[in-house]
Design a protein around this motif. Structure first.
Motif, PDB file in Angstrom:
ATOM      1  N   GLY A  72       0.674  -1.104  -0.046  1.00  0.00           N
ATOM      2  CA  GLY A  72       0.039  -0.193  -0.101  1.00  0.00           C
ATOM      3  C   GLY A  72       0.851   1.377   0.154  1.00  0.00           C
ATOM      4  O   GLY A  72       2.035   1.529   0.382  1.00  0.00           O
ATOM      5  N   ILE A  73       0.233   2.206  -0.649  1.00  0.00           N
ATOM      6  CA  ILE A  73       0.854   3.646  -0.650  1.00  0.00           C
ATOM      7  C   ILE A  73      -0.143   4.533   0.008  1.00  0.00           C
ATOM      8  O   ILE A  73      -1.363   4.564  -0.621  1.00  0.00           O
ATOM      9  CB  ILE A  73       1.277   4.105  -1.874  1.00  0.00           C
ATOM     10  N   VAL A  74       0.098   5.413   1.011  1.00  0.00           N
ATOM     11  CA  VAL A  74      -0.715   6.425   1.623  1.00  0.00           C
ATOM     12  C   VAL A  74      -0.018   7.562   0.957  1.00  0.00           C
ATOM     13  O   VAL A  74       0.968   8.154   1.407  1.00  0.00           O
ATOM     14  CB  VAL A  74      -0.614   6.362   3.067  1.00  0.00           C
ATOM     15  N   ARG A  75      -0.849   8.298   0.284  1.00  0.00           N
ATOM     16  CA  ARG A  75      -0.362   9.656  -0.591  1.00  0.00           C
ATOM     17  C   ARG A  75      -0.697  10.941   0.166  1.00  0.00           C
ATOM     18  O   ARG A  75      -1.764  10.987   0.832  1.00  0.00           O
ATOM     19  CB  ARG A  75      -1.079   9.399  -1.748  1.00  0.00           C
ATOM     20  N   GLU A  76       0.272  11.589   0.116  1.00  0.00           N
ATOM     21  CA  GLU A  76       0.260  13.192   0.563  1.00  0.00           C
ATOM     22  C   GLU A  76      -0.271  13.147   1.981  1.00  0.00           C
ATOM     23  O   GLU A  76      -1.422  14.032   2.210  1.00  0.00           O
ATOM     24  CB  GLU A  76      -0.733  13.763  -0.549  1.00  0.00           C
ATOM     25  N   HIS A  77      -0.050  12.415   3.031  1.00  0.00           N
ATOM     26  CA  HIS A  77      -0.333  12.410   4.196  1.00  0.00           C
ATOM     27  C   HIS A  77       0.946  12.999   5.224  1.00  0.00           C
ATOM     28  O   HIS A  77       0.598  12.997   6.485  1.00  0.00           O
ATOM     29  CB  HIS A  77      -0.850  11.129   4.857  1.00  0.00           C
ATOM     30  N   ILE A  78       1.952  13.198   4.541  1.00  0.00           N
ATOM     31  CA  ILE A  78       3.034  13.477   5.713  1.00  0.00           C
ATOM     32  C   ILE A  78       3.673  14.884   4.973  1.00  0.00           C
ATOM     33  O   ILE A  78       4.301  14.879   3.962  1.00  0.00           O
ATOM     34  CB  ILE A  78       4.127  12.456   5.236  1.00  0.00           C
ATOM     35  N   TYR A  79       3.632  15.968   6.147  1.00  0.00           N
ATOM     36  CA  TYR A  79       4.211  17.080   5.676  1.00  0.00           C
ATOM     37  C   TYR A  79       5.644  17.212   6.197  1.00  0.00           C
ATOM     38  O   TYR A  79       6.034  16.572   7.123  1.00  0.00           O
ATOM     39  CB  TYR A  79       3.219  18.316   6.480  1.00  0.00           C
ATOM     40  N   GLY A  80       6.320  18.040   5.524  1.00  0.00           N
ATOM     41  CA  GLY A  80       7.736  18.132   5.676  1.00  0.00           C
ATOM     42  C   GLY A  80       8.351  19.104   4.630  1.00  0.00           C
ATOM     43  O   GLY A  80       7.581  19.523   3.646  1.00  0.00           O
ATOM     44  N   GLU A  81       9.515  19.646   4.712  1.00  0.00           N
ATOM     45  CA  GLU A  81      10.208  20.508   3.660  1.00  0.00           C
ATOM     46  C   GLU A  81      10.667  19.840   2.736  1.00  0.00           C
ATOM     47  O   GLU A  81      11.135  18.841   2.697  1.00  0.00           O
ATOM     48  CB  GLU A  81      11.517  21.234   4.574  1.00  0.00           C
ATOM     49  N   TRP A  82      10.397  20.473   1.342  1.00  0.00           N
ATOM     50  CA  TRP A  82      10.980  19.937   0.121  1.00  0.00           C
ATOM     51  C   TRP A  82      12.689  20.502   0.156  1.00  0.00           C
ATOM     52  O   TRP A  82      12.518  21.931   0.393  1.00  0.00           O
ATOM     53  CB  TRP A  82      10.080  20.383  -0.931  1.00  0.00           C
ATOM     54  N   ASN A  83      13.487  19.813  -0.177  1.00  0.00           N
ATOM     55  CA  ASN A  83      14.904  20.468  -0.047  1.00  0.00           C
ATOM     56  C   ASN A  83      15.617  20.459  -1.372  1.00  0.00           C
ATOM     57  O   ASN A  83      16.666  20.745  -1.359  1.00  0.00           O
ATOM     58  CB  ASN A  83      15.697  19.559   0.781  1.00  0.00           C
ATOM     59  N   PRO A  97      10.252  14.482   8.429  1.00  0.00           N
ATOM     60  CA  PRO A  97       9.598  13.497   9.440  1.00  0.00           C
ATOM     61  C   PRO A  97      10.510  12.263   9.634  1.00  0.00           C
ATOM     62  O   PRO A  97      11.607  12.038   9.021  1.00  0.00           O
ATOM     63  CB  PRO A  97       8.557  12.753   8.425  1.00  0.00           C
ATOM     64  N   GLU A  98      10.054  11.743  10.710  1.00  0.00           N
ATOM     65  CA  GLU A  98      11.190  10.417  11.149  1.00  0.00           C
ATOM     66  C   GLU A  98      10.308   9.149  11.460  1.00  0.00           C
ATOM     67  O   GLU A  98       9.087   9.368  11.957  1.00  0.00           O
ATOM     68  CB  GLU A  98      11.867  10.850  12.597  1.00  0.00           C
ATOM     69  N   LEU A  99      10.988   8.236  11.337  1.00  0.00           N
ATOM     70  CA  LEU A  99      10.448   6.830  11.430  1.00  0.00           C
ATOM     71  C   LEU A  99      10.793   5.980  12.389  1.00  0.00           C
ATOM     72  O   LEU A  99      12.182   5.867  12.493  1.00  0.00           O
ATOM     73  CB  LEU A  99      10.057   5.973  10.149  1.00  0.00           C
ATOM     74  N   THR A 100      10.283   5.514  13.426  1.00  0.00           N
ATOM     75  CA  THR A 100      10.892   4.490  14.299  1.00  0.00           C
ATOM     76  C   THR A 100      10.187   3.297  14.814  1.00  0.00           C
ATOM     77  O   THR A 100       8.936   3.274  14.452  1.00  0.00           O
ATOM     78  CB  THR A 100      11.000   5.138  15.759  1.00  0.00           C
ATOM     79  N   ALA A 101      10.776   2.037  14.646  1.00  0.00           N
ATOM     80  CA  ALA A 101      10.269   0.668  14.934  1.00  0.00           C
ATOM     81  C   ALA A 101       9.980   0.557  16.297  1.00  0.00           C
ATOM     82  O   ALA A 101      10.686   0.706  17.106  1.00  0.00           O
ATOM     83  CB  ALA A 101      10.977  -0.371  14.185  1.00  0.00           C
ATOM     84  N   LEU A 102       8.556   0.231  16.669  1.00  0.00           N
ATOM     85  CA  LEU A 102       8.612  -0.005  18.163  1.00  0.00           C
ATOM     86  C   LEU A 102       8.531  -1.556  18.565  1.00  0.00           C
ATOM     87  O   LEU A 102       8.420  -2.323  17.401  1.00  0.00           O
ATOM     88  CB  LEU A 102       6.919   0.688  18.485  1.00  0.00           C
ATOM     89  N   PRO A 103       8.819  -2.004  19.658  1.00  0.00           N
ATOM     90  CA  PRO A 103       9.126  -3.263  19.926  1.00  0.00           C
ATOM     91  C   PRO A 103       7.658  -4.299  19.662  1.00  0.00           C
ATOM     92  O   PRO A 103       7.998  -5.311  19.235  1.00  0.00           O
ATOM     93  CB  PRO A 103       9.404  -3.137  21.363  1.00  0.00           C
ATOM     94  N   ASN A 104       6.639  -3.824  19.770  1.00  0.00           N
ATOM     95  CA  ASN A 104       5.440  -4.487  19.269  1.00  0.00           C
ATOM     96  C   ASN A 104       5.206  -4.540  17.858  1.00  0.00           C
ATOM     97  O   ASN A 104       4.411  -5.069  17.283  1.00  0.00           O
ATOM     98  CB  ASN A 104       4.229  -3.923  19.896  1.00  0.00           C
TER      99      ASN A 104
END
Length: 203
Positions: A72-83, A97-104
């Motif tokens: 799946g692709i979730v489109r245009e749900h994440i805001y941040g700067e274009w660089n 934006p940052e992603l972190t894997a949780l233990p569960n």
């Protein structure tokens, strides 16, 4: 970090991609076991166009064939700067934006505040894989105004149960605490609206 992500992009099997991903547009990537089958899965945040929200691509590993297949692709749900990363003048951003894997096996998606005025609102979503879909299991925010004294609030609640807690600074410097208690719901990440979270927190 970016060089590692470029290498990761090159390792993605072409057959596993639902659409081409330009490696220079990968903001960050994360591995973990999203569906709890013991195999390593993948999530990738990809830029779209200047000034537009970003996409989040999900991949689940096929244990038998041993390849990553699109989930799946979730489109245009994440805001941040274009660089404009392909430009020589690129400078690091503090609003990526940052992603972190949780233990569960869930995914923590941290969205830092965009620099607009003196008010800042950092938000965090907990994304979980349930019954064949990626849903929002948790919502949290942290708000403050760096030009004003005693202007701050925060909230953290479980979307599935509707339970959580919030706090707010008062003009005299004290902090009031409240319990969040709303109806629990199952919301696919693709259908999530930030207003849902802020409304539950009483904002």
């Amino acid at each position: 970090m970016r060089s590692m992500l470029l290498g990761l992009a090159l390792l993605l099997p072409t057959a596993a991609l639902s659409e081409p991903i330009e490696s220079q547009k990968i903001i960050t990537a994360l591995t973990g076991d999203w569906n709890g089958d013991g195999a390593i899965d993948l999530a990738v945040i990809v830029e779209t166009e200047p000034g537009h929200p970003m996409d989040l691509h999900f991949f689940l590993r096929d244990r038998e064939a041993n390849f990553l297949k699109p989930a799946g692709i979730v489109r245009e749900h994440i805001y941040g700067e274009w660089n404009d990363y392909d430009r020589p003048s690129y400078g690091a951003s503090d609003t990526e934006p940052e992603l972190t894997a949780l233990p569960n096996g869930s995914i923590k998606l941290y969205l830092p505040a965009m620099p607009i005025g003196s008010e800042r609102t950092d938000t965090t979503l907990t994304i979980a894989y349930r019954n064949g879909a990626f849903i929002v299991a948790g919502f949290a925010y942290d708000y403050y105004d760096y030009l004003e004294d005693n202007v701050a609030s925060d909230c953290d609640y479980n979307v599935l149960t509707g339970k959580g807690k919030s706090s707010k600074k008062q003009p005299d410097g004290t902090t009031t605490h409240k319990t969040v208690s709303v109806e629990g719901q199952v919301v696919p990440f693709a259908e999530w609206s930030p207003g849902t979270g802020f409304s539950a927190c009483g904002e």
